[in-house]
Design a protein around this motif. Sequence first.
Motif, PDB file in Angstrom:
ATOM      1  N   ILE A   1      -7.616  96.776  22.903  1.00 16.98           N
ATOM      2  CA  ILE A   1      -6.560  97.732  23.223  1.00 16.98           C
ATOM      3  C   ILE A   1      -6.068  98.332  21.906  1.00 16.98           C
ATOM      4  O   ILE A   1      -6.135  97.700  20.853  1.00 16.98           O
ATOM      5  N   ASP A   2      -5.592  99.554  21.991  1.00 18.05           N
ATOM      6  CA  ASP A   2      -5.165 100.277  20.798  1.00 18.05           C
ATOM      7  C   ASP A   2      -3.659 100.330  20.638  1.00 18.05           C
ATOM      8  O   ASP A   2      -3.162 100.595  19.537  1.00 18.05           O
ATOM      9  N   ALA A   3      -2.932 100.106  21.735  1.00 20.00           N
ATOM     10  CA  ALA A   3      -1.472 100.188  21.665  1.00 20.00           C
ATOM     11  C   ALA A   3      -0.859  99.264  22.705  1.00 20.00           C
ATOM     12  O   ALA A   3      -1.361  99.136  23.822  1.00 20.00           O
ATOM     13  N   LEU A   4       0.243  98.636  22.303  1.00 20.26           N
ATOM     14  CA  LEU A   4       1.039  97.789  23.185  1.00 20.26           C
ATOM     15  C   LEU A   4       2.469  98.294  23.123  1.00 20.26           C
ATOM     16  O   LEU A   4       3.105  98.234  22.061  1.00 20.26           O
ATOM     17  N   ILE A   5       2.963  98.811  24.250  1.00 17.65           N
ATOM     18  CA  ILE A   5       4.335  99.336  24.307  1.00 17.65           C
ATOM     19  C   ILE A   5       5.163  98.364  25.131  1.00 17.65           C
ATOM     20  O   ILE A   5       4.929  98.188  26.331  1.00 17.65           O
ATOM     21  N   LEU A   6       6.118  97.721  24.464  1.00  9.96           N
ATOM     22  CA  LEU A   6       6.900  96.642  25.070  1.00  9.96           C
ATOM     23  C   LEU A   6       8.210  97.211  25.592  1.00  9.96           C
ATOM     24  O   LEU A   6       9.240  97.203  24.927  1.00  9.96           O
ATOM     25  N   SER A   7       8.141  97.703  26.833  1.00 12.14           N
ATOM     26  CA  SER A   7       9.263  98.417  27.419  1.00 12.14           C
ATOM     27  C   SER A   7      10.080  97.567  28.380  1.00 12.14           C
ATOM     28  O   SER A   7      11.163  97.975  28.806  1.00 12.14           O
ATOM     29  N   ALA A   8       9.575  96.400  28.748  1.00  7.10           N
ATOM     30  CA  ALA A   8      10.305  95.556  29.693  1.00  7.10           C
ATOM     31  C   ALA A   8      11.580  95.028  29.063  1.00  7.10           C
ATOM     32  O   ALA A   8      11.632  94.762  27.857  1.00  7.10           O
ATOM     33  N   GLY A   9      12.624  94.876  29.872  1.00  5.70           N
ATOM     34  CA  GLY A   9      13.875  94.359  29.353  1.00  5.70           C
ATOM     35  C   GLY A   9      14.839  94.050  30.473  1.00  5.70           C
ATOM     36  O   GLY A   9      14.581  94.339  31.634  1.00  5.70           O
ATOM     37  N   ALA A  10      15.946  93.434  30.130  1.00  7.38           N
ATOM     38  CA  ALA A  10      16.963  93.082  31.129  1.00  7.38           C
ATOM     39  C   ALA A  10      18.337  93.252  30.515  1.00  7.38           C
ATOM     40  O   ALA A  10      18.514  93.145  29.298  1.00  7.38           O
ATOM     41  N   ASN A  11      19.310  93.522  31.373  1.00  8.87           N
ATOM     42  CA  ASN A  11      20.701  93.595  30.925  1.00  8.87           C
ATOM     43  C   ASN A  11      21.617  92.951  31.943  1.00  8.87           C
ATOM     44  O   ASN A  11      21.401  93.089  33.150  1.00  8.87           O
ATOM     45  N   ILE A  12      22.601  92.245  31.470  1.00  8.59           N
ATOM     46  CA  ILE A  12      23.656  91.705  32.315  1.00  8.59           C
ATOM     47  C   ILE A  12      24.974  92.107  31.673  1.00  8.59           C
ATOM     48  O   ILE A  12      25.264  91.736  30.540  1.00  8.59           O
ATOM     49  N   ALA A  13      25.743  92.904  32.373  1.00  9.82           N
ATOM     50  CA  ALA A  13      27.056  93.304  31.867  1.00  9.82           C
ATOM     51  C   ALA A  13      28.047  92.188  32.143  1.00  9.82           C
ATOM     52  O   ALA A  13      28.132  91.685  33.263  1.00  9.82           O
ATOM     53  N   GLY A  14      28.813  91.816  31.143  1.00  6.30           N
ATOM     54  CA  GLY A  14      29.812  90.776  31.324  1.00  6.30           C
ATOM     55  C   GLY A  14      30.286  90.248  29.988  1.00  6.30           C
ATOM     56  O   GLY A  14      29.579  90.311  28.983  1.00  6.30           O
ATOM     57  N   SER A  15      31.484  89.726  29.972  1.00  5.03           N
ATOM     58  CA  SER A  15      32.056  89.187  28.741  1.00  5.03           C
ATOM     59  C   SER A  15      31.378  87.870  28.384  1.00  5.03           C
ATOM     60  O   SER A  15      30.728  87.228  29.214  1.00  5.03           O
ATOM     61  N   MET A  16      31.548  87.432  27.145  1.00  8.68           N
ATOM     62  CA  MET A  16      30.992  86.157  26.716  1.00  8.68           C
ATOM     63  C   MET A  16      31.637  85.002  27.468  1.00  8.68           C
ATOM     64  O   MET A  16      31.004  83.970  27.699  1.00  8.68           O
ATOM     65  N   GLU A  17      32.885  85.167  27.870  1.00  7.48           N
ATOM     66  CA  GLU A  17      33.556  84.134  28.652  1.00  7.48           C
ATOM     67  C   GLU A  17      32.896  83.960  30.015  1.00  7.48           C
ATOM     68  O   GLU A  17      32.762  82.843  30.529  1.00  7.48           O
ATOM     69  N   GLU A  18      32.474  85.054  30.604  1.00 10.59           N
ATOM     70  CA  GLU A  18      31.884  85.025  31.935  1.00 10.59           C
ATOM     71  C   GLU A  18      30.412  84.634  31.940  1.00 10.59           C
ATOM     72  O   GLU A  18      29.906  84.123  32.940  1.00 10.59           O
ATOM     73  N   MET A  19      29.707  84.917  30.854  1.00 10.00           N
ATOM     74  CA  MET A  19      28.269  84.700  30.805  1.00 10.00           C
ATOM     75  C   MET A  19      27.921  83.241  31.071  1.00 10.00           C
ATOM     76  O   MET A  19      28.536  82.341  30.512  1.00 10.00           O
TER      77      MET A  19
END
Length: 317
Positions: free
Chosen positions: A141-159
């Motif tokens: 392969i000539d290119a690897l595009i790492l587009s996968a990701g995740a997000n969780i909105a929330g404060s550090m207290e709630e996490m």
Amino acid sequence: MGHKINRLTEAHGKARADPSGGALGAGSLAPHNGTIGLSEAAGASGREGQPGTHPYQKGRRTMNKVAVVTGGTSGIGERTVERLLGEGWTVWSLGRSKQKLDEQAARLTADGALHTQLCDVADPASIAAAFEAIGAVTDSIDALILSAGANIAGSMEEMTPEQADLLIGVNMTGPWLCTRAALALLRRNASTDDPARVIVLGSIGGMRPKAGAGMYSATKAAAHVLTGIMAVELAPSGITVNSVAPGTTQTPMIEEMQKMASGKSGFGLSGASPLGRIGTTDDVVDVIGFFLSDAAKYVNGALLPVDGGTRAAFVKS
């Protein structure tokens, strides 16, 4: 207090659902109508909703070039798949949802140039199986595009620890494990004069952390650090590693992201950039195109924000 989990396909500002797909905010454009065939590549504009030849790609031979895109079924990953097909690449689109992969394959008829593969980037066994399947079909392969990701909105207290583990697994460990699994394929045809390319979708959230998205920001900052380390360690093999850091990017799910934030979190989207608008997926894919081009063959370990200047200085609202 628990959070709703938004699994995305790209970087800060890309909303979509699954660890095969992105990170905070940048989202998918309106679905491309019709199919994309290789015959459409020449002369097409390559702007939103259209496949075509990226301006940086004109001087680079793309015939028989092979790219793997994680998070390929939505957001920036989806648009990357569309654009690369239009430029003549053979593309492997990786994602967690078989239904989305099947729908993408049916929509993007590309003369056999599109391959789809199940892959959960939070699962090391799934990553290993996916790249084993790719290696059974192609020896490089000539290119690897790492587009996968995740997000969780929330404060550090709630996490919760479980939510933190998910973000770490998708946004930090996932890009590392995918790159490691792809190394033999990337090295096969690579050289220091014509390197294979790895592109990590980071986020301006990892450059300018935001309250209410602290763990997300931390994992994206870690992905930026990994970009630099891998760039140095893999350069002798003829592999460059660079990172694109989008800001808030146009998506139908931006409003949903805002609603996900609890009262405690304090999370809010950045809104329009100093250029007076938020980004589009093509704004980001244009920069991915640059990193894939001959113009960037000596660029290694770079972190390039694509945010219209949002992170450059505080802007009064």
